[in-house]
Design an enzyme around this catalytic site. Structure first.
Site, PDB file in Angstrom:
ATOM      1  N   HIS A   1     -53.982  19.044  43.329  1.00 45.11           N
ATOM      2  CA  HIS A   1     -53.446  17.804  42.752  1.00 45.11           C
ATOM      3  C   HIS A   1     -53.122  16.753  43.825  1.00 45.11           C
ATOM      4  O   HIS A   1     -53.720  15.682  43.826  1.00 45.11           O
ATOM      5  CB  HIS A   1     -52.200  18.154  41.924  1.00 45.11           C
ATOM      6  CG  HIS A   1     -51.582  16.983  41.227  1.00 45.11           C
ATOM      7  ND1 HIS A   1     -50.742  17.100  40.152  1.00 45.11           N
ATOM      8  CD2 HIS A   1     -51.658  15.641  41.478  1.00 45.11           C
ATOM      9  CE1 HIS A   1     -50.362  15.896  39.739  1.00 45.11           C
ATOM     10  NE2 HIS A   1     -50.899  14.995  40.547  1.00 45.11           N
TER      11      HIS A   1
ATOM     12  N   SER B   1     -46.900   8.543  34.651  1.00 43.79           N
ATOM     13  CA  SER B   1     -46.941   9.821  33.928  1.00 43.79           C
ATOM     14  C   SER B   1     -46.155  10.905  34.669  1.00 43.79           C
ATOM     15  O   SER B   1     -45.771  11.913  34.080  1.00 43.79           O
ATOM     16  CB  SER B   1     -48.392  10.266  33.744  1.00 43.79           C
ATOM     17  OG  SER B   1     -49.047  10.292  34.990  1.00 43.79           O
ATOM     18  N   GLU B   2     -45.913  10.703  35.957  1.00 41.01           N
ATOM     19  CA  GLU B   2     -45.156  11.700  36.723  1.00 41.01           C
ATOM     20  C   GLU B   2     -43.659  11.388  36.764  1.00 41.01           C
ATOM     21  O   GLU B   2     -42.936  11.902  37.621  1.00 41.01           O
ATOM     22  CB  GLU B   2     -45.705  11.829  38.146  1.00 41.01           C
ATOM     23  CG  GLU B   2     -47.102  12.400  38.244  1.00 41.01           C
ATOM     24  CD  GLU B   2     -47.261  13.817  37.692  1.00 41.01           C
ATOM     25  OE1 GLU B   2     -46.271  14.388  37.206  1.00 41.01           O
ATOM     26  OE2 GLU B   2     -48.393  14.327  37.738  1.00 41.01           O
TER      27      GLU B   2
HETATM   28 ZN   LIG Z   1     -50.762  12.938  40.527  1.00 39.14          ZN
END
Ligand SMILES: [Zn+2]
Length: 227
Positions: A166, A85-86
């Site tokens: 995060h 997702s990154e």
């Molecule tokens: Zn992350």
């Protein structure tokens, strides 16, 4: 056309699987969190989204172009997985730096620091290995273009960035170096927290860090001159 079955890419995929297991074993991420990638020419091999590190195989590692287009996987696994997702953050860092590999952690010491500080200061001279004091990028939702931009901005002149609430990102000339930097960053954050427990710690000046960087460079040149 992209050479998706080159020896170098196959090696990168295998390396991504073994370093992913280390990421979990070293406590730098839990479950399937965190991700990493390796750039081979115009292709990026990146860990898949949401797959446990115990189950990950080299053929699960996704291949994408530098602009984010998925490359059909010709090694027996036709894109069963979706890239991390990154992915936007990885691609933005490849575009902005000379990175050949990127490691993204959800490691506890940097996350704790990110919630309380604007940067990780020079508690130890080894921070020169990350380019100097490490900035904390402002919080932006995971997987967003905004996070990619914030991380890239905060990386200016550094090989590491801490993402508020995060995790962290490090990069290097190869996966081993990027990973070593992730471990160093976590160690520095822990050391800083320990120092804070004694009171206000002494922090190295910019001049002291410049001196360390110059000496490290001089010694590297010395090594190269050895027969
Ligand atoms: Zn992350």
């Amino acid at each position: 056309m992209y050479a998706t079955d080159s020896d170098e890419l196959q090696a990168a995929r295998a390396q991504l699987v073994s370093f992913s297991a280390r990421l979990r074993d070293d406590g730098l991420a839990v479950g399937s969190a965190g991700n990493m990638s390796v750039r081979v020419g115009d292709v990026v091999a990146i860990t898949p989204s949401g797959i446990g590190y115990d189950d990950m195989r080299p053929s699960d590692v996704c291949l994408i172009t530098l602009t984010g287009t998925e490359i059909p996987n010709e090694t027996g696994c036709p894109n069963r997985e979706t890239p991390s997702s990154e992915t936007p953050m990885h691609l933005a860092i490849y575009a902005a730096t000379r990175a050949r590999a990127i490691v993204h952690t959800h490691s506890p010491e940097v996350i704790a620091l990110s919630a309380a500080r604007e940067e990780l200061p020079a508690i130890h001279y080894a921070i020169t290995g990350l380019g100097g004091p490490v900035r904390v990028a402002p919080y932006v939702r995971f997987g967003s273009a905004g996070l990619a931009a914030a991380a890239t901005r905060a990386l200016d002149g550094r090989q590491a960035v801490i993402l508020r609430n995060h995790g962290a990102v490090t990069y290097g000339r190869d996966l081993a170096q990027a990973y070593e930097r992730a471990v160093l960053l976590e160690w520095l954050a822990r050391t800083y927290r320990l120092a804070l427990s004694y009171g206000e710690p002494a922090i190295l000046s910019a001049e002291a860090l410049d001196e360390v960087a110059a000496e490290a460079k001089r010694r590297r040149y010395g090594e190269r001159r050895q027969p």
